[in-house]
Every structure is written in C-alpha cells, then in structure tokens.
Scaffold this motif. Structure first.
Motif, PDB file in Angstrom:
ATOM      1  N   ALA A  73       0.763 -15.577  -2.936  1.00 20.53           N
ATOM      2  CA  ALA A  73       2.171 -16.002  -2.966  1.00 20.53           C
ATOM      3  C   ALA A  73       3.045 -15.089  -2.116  1.00 20.53           C
ATOM      4  O   ALA A  73       2.762 -13.905  -1.940  1.00 20.53           O
ATOM      5  N   THR A  74       4.111 -15.670  -1.596  1.00 21.84           N
ATOM      6  CA  THR A  74       5.103 -14.908  -0.849  1.00 21.84           C
ATOM      7  C   THR A  74       5.707 -13.843  -1.771  1.00 21.84           C
ATOM      8  O   THR A  74       6.022 -14.120  -2.906  1.00 21.84           O
ATOM      9  N   GLY A  75       5.827 -12.662  -1.287  1.00 25.29           N
ATOM     10  CA  GLY A  75       6.403 -11.581  -2.080  1.00 25.29           C
ATOM     11  C   GLY A  75       5.350 -10.650  -2.652  1.00 25.29           C
ATOM     12  O   GLY A  75       5.628  -9.492  -2.905  1.00 25.29           O
ATOM     13  N   LEU A  76       4.135 -11.144  -2.833  1.00 18.13           N
ATOM     14  CA  LEU A  76       3.105 -10.283  -3.408  1.00 18.13           C
ATOM     15  C   LEU A  76       2.716  -9.175  -2.440  1.00 18.13           C
ATOM     16  O   LEU A  76       2.441  -8.062  -2.863  1.00 18.13           O
ATOM     17  N   ASP A  77       2.718  -9.467  -1.142  1.00 17.70           N
ATOM     18  CA  ASP A  77       2.382  -8.426  -0.167  1.00 17.70           C
ATOM     19  C   ASP A  77       3.333  -7.239  -0.277  1.00 17.70           C
ATOM     20  O   ASP A  77       2.914  -6.087  -0.230  1.00 17.70           O
ATOM     21  N   ILE A  78       4.616  -7.528  -0.454  1.00 16.85           N
ATOM     22  CA  ILE A  78       5.616  -6.461  -0.600  1.00 16.85           C
ATOM     23  C   ILE A  78       5.329  -5.660  -1.865  1.00 16.85           C
ATOM     24  O   ILE A  78       5.335  -4.431  -1.858  1.00 16.85           O
ATOM     25  N   ALA A  79       5.068  -6.373  -2.967  1.00 16.65           N
ATOM     26  CA  ALA A  79       4.774  -5.707  -4.237  1.00 16.65           C
ATOM     27  C   ALA A  79       3.505  -4.873  -4.120  1.00 16.65           C
ATOM     28  O   ALA A  79       3.468  -3.727  -4.571  1.00 16.65           O
ATOM     29  N   LYS A  80       2.458  -5.423  -3.511  1.00 11.18           N
ATOM     30  CA  LYS A  80       1.192  -4.697  -3.351  1.00 11.18           C
ATOM     31  C   LYS A  80       1.391  -3.415  -2.539  1.00 11.18           C
ATOM     32  O   LYS A  80       0.858  -2.370  -2.888  1.00 11.18           O
ATOM     33  N   GLU A  81       2.148  -3.527  -1.447  1.00 10.21           N
ATOM     34  CA  GLU A  81       2.399  -2.346  -0.611  1.00 10.21           C
ATOM     35  C   GLU A  81       3.168  -1.285  -1.385  1.00 10.21           C
ATOM     36  O   GLU A  81       2.851  -0.091  -1.305  1.00 10.21           O
ATOM     37  N   SER A  82       4.168  -1.702  -2.135  1.00 14.06           N
ATOM     38  CA  SER A  82       4.965  -0.757  -2.921  1.00 14.06           C
ATOM     39  C   SER A  82       4.140  -0.125  -4.026  1.00 14.06           C
ATOM     40  O   SER A  82       4.247   1.079  -4.275  1.00 14.06           O
ATOM     41  N   ILE A  83       3.309  -0.917  -4.678  1.00 10.10           N
ATOM     42  CA  ILE A  83       2.438  -0.385  -5.735  1.00 10.10           C
ATOM     43  C   ILE A  83       1.427   0.590  -5.138  1.00 10.10           C
ATOM     44  O   ILE A  83       1.184   1.663  -5.692  1.00 10.10           O
ATOM     45  N   ALA A  84       0.853   0.240  -3.986  1.00 10.91           N
ATOM     46  CA  ALA A  84      -0.101   1.135  -3.324  1.00 10.91           C
ATOM     47  C   ALA A  84       0.570   2.462  -2.956  1.00 10.91           C
ATOM     48  O   ALA A  84      -0.046   3.529  -3.079  1.00 10.91           O
ATOM     49  N   GLU A  85       1.826   2.407  -2.550  1.00  8.05           N
ATOM     50  CA  GLU A  85       2.574   3.619  -2.214  1.00  8.05           C
ATOM     51  C   GLU A  85       2.773   4.494  -3.460  1.00  8.05           C
ATOM     52  O   GLU A  85       2.626   5.716  -3.404  1.00  8.05           O
ATOM     53  N   VAL A  86       3.103   3.880  -4.585  1.00 12.85           N
ATOM     54  CA  VAL A  86       3.278   4.615  -5.847  1.00 12.85           C
ATOM     55  C   VAL A  86       1.961   5.279  -6.238  1.00 12.85           C
ATOM     56  O   VAL A  86       1.927   6.455  -6.610  1.00 12.85           O
ATOM     57  N   ILE A  87       0.877   4.522  -6.159  1.00  8.87           N
ATOM     58  CA  ILE A  87      -0.446   5.045  -6.523  1.00  8.87           C
ATOM     59  C   ILE A  87      -0.792   6.249  -5.653  1.00  8.87           C
ATOM     60  O   ILE A  87      -1.236   7.285  -6.151  1.00  8.87           O
ATOM     61  N   LYS A  88      -0.546   6.117  -4.345  1.00  8.13           N
ATOM     62  CA  LYS A  88      -0.841   7.219  -3.415  1.00  8.13           C
ATOM     63  C   LYS A  88       0.033   8.434  -3.720  1.00  8.13           C
ATOM     64  O   LYS A  88      -0.456   9.560  -3.765  1.00  8.13           O
ATOM     65  N   ARG A  89       1.336   8.202  -3.915  1.00  9.21           N
ATOM     66  CA  ARG A  89       2.276   9.296  -4.184  1.00  9.21           C
ATOM     67  C   ARG A  89       1.889  10.062  -5.454  1.00  9.21           C
ATOM     68  O   ARG A  89       2.082  11.275  -5.544  1.00  9.21           O
ATOM     69  N   CYS A  90       1.329   9.356  -6.432  1.00  9.78           N
ATOM     70  CA  CYS A  90       0.947   9.993  -7.701  1.00  9.78           C
ATOM     71  C   CYS A  90      -0.463  10.570  -7.657  1.00  9.78           C
ATOM     72  O   CYS A  90      -0.910  11.189  -8.625  1.00  9.78           O
ATOM     73  N   GLY A  91      -1.158  10.359  -6.553  1.00 11.85           N
ATOM     74  CA  GLY A  91      -2.530  10.860  -6.448  1.00 11.85           C
ATOM     75  C   GLY A  91      -3.470  10.167  -7.413  1.00 11.85           C
ATOM     76  O   GLY A  91      -4.510  10.706  -7.776  1.00 11.85           O
ATOM     77  N   ALA A  92      -3.106   8.954  -7.806  1.00  6.87           N
ATOM     78  CA  ALA A  92      -3.931   8.205  -8.762  1.00  6.87           C
ATOM     79  C   ALA A  92      -5.028   7.464  -8.029  1.00  6.87           C
ATOM     80  O   ALA A  92      -4.955   7.224  -6.829  1.00  6.87           O
ATOM     81  N   ARG A  93      -6.030   7.112  -8.776  1.00  4.34           N
ATOM     82  CA  ARG A  93      -7.062   6.249  -8.204  1.00  4.34           C
ATOM     83  C   ARG A  93      -7.368   5.150  -9.206  1.00  4.34           C
ATOM     84  O   ARG A  93      -7.270   5.347 -10.415  1.00  4.34           O
ATOM     85  N   THR A  94      -7.699   3.998  -8.664  1.00  6.55           N
ATOM     86  CA  THR A  94      -8.080   2.872  -9.516  1.00  6.55           C
ATOM     87  C   THR A  94      -9.501   3.129  -9.966  1.00  6.55           C
ATOM     88  O   THR A  94     -10.417   3.184  -9.152  1.00  6.55           O
ATOM     89  N   ALA A  95      -9.671   3.303 -11.262  1.00  7.31           N
ATOM     90  CA  ALA A  95     -10.986   3.599 -11.794  1.00  7.31           C
ATOM     91  C   ALA A  95     -11.775   2.327 -12.059  1.00  7.31           C
ATOM     92  O   ALA A  95     -12.989   2.298 -11.895  1.00  7.31           O
ATOM     93  N   LYS A  96     -11.045   1.273 -12.451  1.00 12.11           N
ATOM     94  CA  LYS A  96     -11.759   0.068 -12.850  1.00 12.11           C
ATOM     95  C   LYS A  96     -10.820  -1.121 -12.859  1.00 12.11           C
ATOM     96  O   LYS A  96      -9.674  -1.017 -13.269  1.00 12.11           O
TER      97      LYS A  96
END
Length: 111
Positions: free
Chosen positions: A76-99
C-alpha cells in the motif's frame, strides 16, 4: 479495546533485541509510525508492544483481519515511508530483529 478471539485474526509477531537504555525509545519510535500510517490500511486491527522486564526485548503483536489484508497492505501507498522510518528507529536504537512469525489464535482462555 481489542478482543482476542480464536481463529478471527491473522497475527504478526516481531521480536526485537535492544540494549535496555533504548527499549522505550524503540517502542516510542515504532509506535509513532504505526499510529500515523497503519490505521489507514484496510484490514489493520491493532498493534501491541510488549517490553521485557530486563529491558532487552520488545515484542510487537500486530493483528489484521486476514493474511490477505496484511499482504495487500504490504504494497500500500505510505507503507514505504513507514518502513523507512521504522528502519531508521531500529538502526538508531541499535536494535535487531530477532524473530518474525505469523500466527492464528488457536485457543483463548479467559479468567
């Protein structure tokens, strides 16, 4: 309040690993994006975020009306923006997706 019923929703669970000082920052950052974008996607029901007591994990429990509605929203339109922003938050927090796992509620016991 969302009710969890047997065989009613498609559930996506994502577990993140994070350092304790970033646990709440991760939750706040992701929930900001989910709150802004996801309610506009057809079939989205809810998203819950669970913080572990040790501060090292966050579990996201997302519910959709069906697997098909979740898959449609993935493009859907808009999900790319959300995904990019979420990926930025994850990176900034040094988190990793475990599962990442997908579920159907098989049984509910209430007290």
């Amino acid at each position: 309040m969302v009710t969890i019923d047997e065989n009613r929703f498609f559930t996506v669970m994502v577990e993140f690993e994070v350092e304790p000082q970033f646990q709440q920052v991760l939750i706040d950052g992701i929930t900001d994006q989910v709150d802004q974008y996801f309610p506009h996607f057809t079939g989205f029901v809810s998203a819950s975020f669970h913080a572990s007591d040790d501060g090292r994990r966050v579990v996201n429990y997302g519910q959709w009306r069906s697997k098909e509605s979740w898959m449609r929203s993935s493009s859907a339109t808009g999900l790319d923006i959300a995904k990019e922003s979420i990926a930025e938050v994850i990176k900034r927090c040094g988190a990793r997706t475990a599962k990442v796992d997908f579920f159907q509620v098989a049984r509910v016991i209430e007290g």
